[in-house]
Design a protein around this motif. Sequence first.
Motif, short mmCIF file in Angstrom:
data_model
loop_
_atom_site.label_atom_id
_atom_site.label_comp_id
_atom_site.label_asym_id
_atom_site.label_seq_id
_atom_site.Cartn_x
_atom_site.Cartn_y
_atom_site.Cartn_z
N ARG B 72 -8.28 -85.10 -62.66
CA ARG B 72 -7.39 -85.50 -61.58
C ARG B 72 -6.38 -84.42 -61.23
NH1 ARG B 72 -2.76 -89.96 -61.82
NH2 ARG B 72 -2.33 -89.90 -59.59
N PHE B 78 -15.28 -81.13 -56.21
CA PHE B 78 -16.58 -81.32 -56.85
C PHE B 78 -17.52 -82.00 -55.87
CE2 PHE B 78 -19.80 -82.70 -59.73
CZ PHE B 78 -19.71 -81.88 -60.85
N LEU B 85 -20.62 -90.33 -51.82
CA LEU B 85 -19.72 -90.74 -50.73
C LEU B 85 -19.39 -92.21 -50.92
CD1 LEU B 85 -21.41 -89.03 -47.66
CD2 LEU B 85 -19.51 -88.21 -49.05
N PHE B 86 -18.16 -92.60 -50.55
CA PHE B 86 -17.77 -94.00 -50.69
C PHE B 86 -18.45 -94.79 -49.58
CE2 PHE B 86 -13.90 -91.54 -52.09
CZ PHE B 86 -14.27 -91.53 -53.41
N MET B 89 -16.47 -96.69 -46.79
CA MET B 89 -15.51 -95.98 -45.95
C MET B 89 -16.27 -95.15 -44.92
SD MET B 89 -12.80 -94.42 -48.65
CE MET B 89 -12.26 -95.33 -50.08
N PHE B 97 -9.69 -89.33 -48.06
CA PHE B 97 -9.36 -90.00 -49.33
C PHE B 97 -8.49 -89.14 -50.25
CE2 PHE B 97 -10.12 -91.33 -53.69
CZ PHE B 97 -9.91 -92.70 -53.61
N GLY B 98 -8.90 -87.90 -50.46
CA GLY B 98 -8.17 -87.01 -51.35
C GLY B 98 -6.73 -86.81 -50.91
N ASP B 100 -5.06 -88.99 -48.97
CA ASP B 100 -4.38 -90.28 -49.06
C ASP B 100 -3.85 -90.55 -50.47
OD1 ASP B 100 -4.70 -91.01 -46.44
OD2 ASP B 100 -6.62 -92.03 -46.76
N VAL B 101 -4.62 -90.19 -51.48
CA VAL B 101 -4.22 -90.52 -52.85
C VAL B 101 -3.38 -89.41 -53.48
CG1 VAL B 101 -6.29 -91.92 -53.20
CG2 VAL B 101 -6.29 -89.54 -53.94
N ARG B 147 -15.08 -83.41 -47.87
CA ARG B 147 -14.20 -84.24 -48.68
C ARG B 147 -13.64 -83.44 -49.85
NH1 ARG B 147 -16.58 -89.45 -51.70
NH2 ARG B 147 -17.49 -87.80 -52.96
N ALA B 148 -14.50 -82.61 -50.45
CA ALA B 148 -14.05 -81.80 -51.58
C ALA B 148 -13.07 -80.71 -51.11
CB ALA B 148 -15.24 -81.16 -52.27
N VAL B 151 -8.82 -81.37 -50.28
CA VAL B 151 -7.69 -81.32 -51.21
C VAL B 151 -7.29 -79.88 -51.54
CG1 VAL B 151 -8.11 -83.57 -52.24
CG2 VAL B 151 -9.31 -81.60 -53.16
#
Lengths: 290, 339
Positions: B72, B78, B85-86, B89, B97-98, B100-101, B147-148, B151
Motif C-alpha cells: 500500500r 502493478f 479491473l474492478f 466500476m 480508484f487510486g 480516490d483512496v 489505473r496503475a 497513482v
Amino acid sequence: MRKRTGCTPPRVGDGPFFRRMLISIVLVVGAFLILAPLLIIGVEAFAKGWQVYRDTILHPDTRHAIMLTVLAALVAVPVNTAFGIAAAWAITKFDFRGKAFLLVVIEIPFSVSPIVAGVAYLFVYGLQGIFGPTLDAHGIKILFAIPGIILASMFVTAPFVARELIPLMQAQGRDLEEAATSLGASGWRTFFSVTLPNIKWALLYGVVLCNARVMGEFGAVSVVSGNIRGQTNTLPLHIELLYHDYQAAGAFASASILALIAVFTIIAKLALERRGAGRVRPAVNPAEKA
Amino acid sequence: MKIRLDHVVKIFETFRAVKDVSLEVESGELVALLGPSGSGKTTILRMVAGLEFADSGNIYFGDQDATDIPVRDRGVGFVFQHYALFPHMTVAENIAFGMDVSKVKREKAAIRARVKELLRLVRLEGLGDRFPAQISGGQRQRVALARALAVDPKVLLLDEPFGALDANVRRELRRWLREIHTTLGITTLFVTHDQEEALDLADRVVILKDGHIVQQGTPEAVCRDPKSAFVMKFLGDANMLAADVRDGKAYADGAVIDAAGLADGKAELYARPGDLDWAPQGAGIAATISRVMDRPGGRRVIATTRDGVHLELDLEPERAVTSGDNGFVTLRRAKVFAA
C-alpha cells in the motif's frame, strides 16, 4: 430438434413414456408431500373463522413468541453474517494452517442434528455443566432464557452466510483485493469498495436463508429454552405448545405466520438468484480480440 | 527510481521458489524477467511490489530499504496478468480508484482531469463510461495500465502483460508500451515467458531458471552470446548435436567448428535453424531431407542425419529442395557447451 427416425436409439430418459411418468411422479409427490400440508395450514388456520385467527395472533403469548423469534433473528442474523464474511474472507484470501479444518468446523452445524446442539449447550451452560455453576454464581442466566435461545439459533445457522460466500470468493480470487491495496486502498476501503460490491447478492442470499432458518429453528431451541409460555417460547415452540393443548386452530394460525415468512423467503431467494447471487459472475473472456 | 534486489530468497511449499537472486534495475530502465513457468519470475515481481515478502535478503528502492514496506505504501504500479479491473466500476472509476483512496486528498475536478489525461494517454478517449466487461481484452489491458499509472508510481510492474491477448494485439500493444515507457521514463519491470516479447521490448533481459538468474544482458548480448545450453534453447529454436572437443575444435558428425576454451571431451553443439545451410554436394553432415515446410519468410527444412537426428534448417524461399533429397548440412555458426 429433428424428428427421430426409427433406427436412432433414444437418448437416456428421452422416451415419451418415461418422460411422462417421471413428470407425473414428481408432480404427485410434490403435491402430496409439500403443497398439500402448506394448503392445510391455510385452511385450518381459518377453520374456526377469522375471529379465532385474530384472537390467536393477538393473544399475548403468541405476540410474545413472535417478538422473541424476531429478537433471536435480529441478534443471530447480523452476528452470523459478520462471522460468515470473516470466515469466507479468511478461507479464500489467506493461506494458513488448519484452513481445511476450519472449513469442516463451519459445516458441522449442517450435519449435526439441532437437538444434539441443544443438548450440548445444556452440558456447557447448564447447572451441571462446565460453566453453569460459575455463571449461576454471577447471576447470569443463559439456559431457559433468551441468551440460550439466541446462542442455539446462532449455532444452527452459523454456516449459511459462509457457505454462500466461500465458493464465490474462491472463484473471484485475490487479484481484485491485491489490485486495490497496490493502488493504496486500506483494508476497510478494499472490503467496502471492491470486495463487498462483488459479493453483495450472494451475501444477501445467505442472509435470507439464515434468517429463515433462525425463525424456523425448533430442535436446538426447544432443548435450551425450557418452553416457558410467554417467556421463552419462540414461534415454532409456541405452535407445538398450542398443538399439544388441542388448540389446533391456534396452532395453525401461528403456523401460518411462519409459512408466510417462508413464502416471502422463497420469493426473496428467487429474486436474488435472478440477480446472480450464488452464481459465479461469468468470467470476462480475456482472450477476446481488441 | 533504481531498484536493487540483494540476495533475495523466497521458498514456498510448492515448487515455486526464488533462490538467492541479486538484481539491479537502473532508473528509467525497462527490464524483462524471462523464464519458463516455475522459474520464480512472478514471485520476484510480487516481492518488488510488496505483495509477497522475502524470507531473507533485501529490496531497495533507491537508497531506501523497501523490504518490509507493505504494498500500500510502496508506490508501485502493478498491472496484473488478468488485469484485475474492478468489474462493478466503469473504466473511469477504475482509473480514478487510486486517486480516490489516496492519503493525498485531491479535488474531484482534478481527479476527473487526470482520468481524462490518462484515457488519452492509453488511447481510450470516450470509453470512460463503459464497464470492463464491455470492452475488448486489449482495451482492458490499457485500462489496467492507466489505473496503475494514475497513482504516479515510482516503479511500474507488469505481470505477463500480454499473456492473455492474441498475437496481433500483442505485437501492437508491445510497441505501444515501449512508446509509453519512452514518454514517461518510469522504471519498469515486467515478467514474461515469451522470449520474443522480452527481446522486442526490454532494454535488458534477465533470464531465470529454477529460482536463479542464469544470464542477464541486453537483447543483443543474450542472443549473440548465450552462456549456457538452457539460454540457447530457451531463446529460440535450436538444433542439438553431440560433439567431441579436441584441441579447441568441436567435431560433430562430419562438421567441425571452433570451440576455443573448452576442455577436451564430450560436448553439445547448438545451432539455430538459420545457422545451418544445405549443400547437395560437398562436405558437412550427411543427411536426407524428410520434410519441407513453407513459411512466408522462407523454407523450414527438416533433415535427418544418418544417426537419425532431426535437424531444422531455415533456407531462403528460392532454394529448390524437396523431401527425399540427399545432401549435406553445413554449419554457418554454432555454440558449443560442455556436456
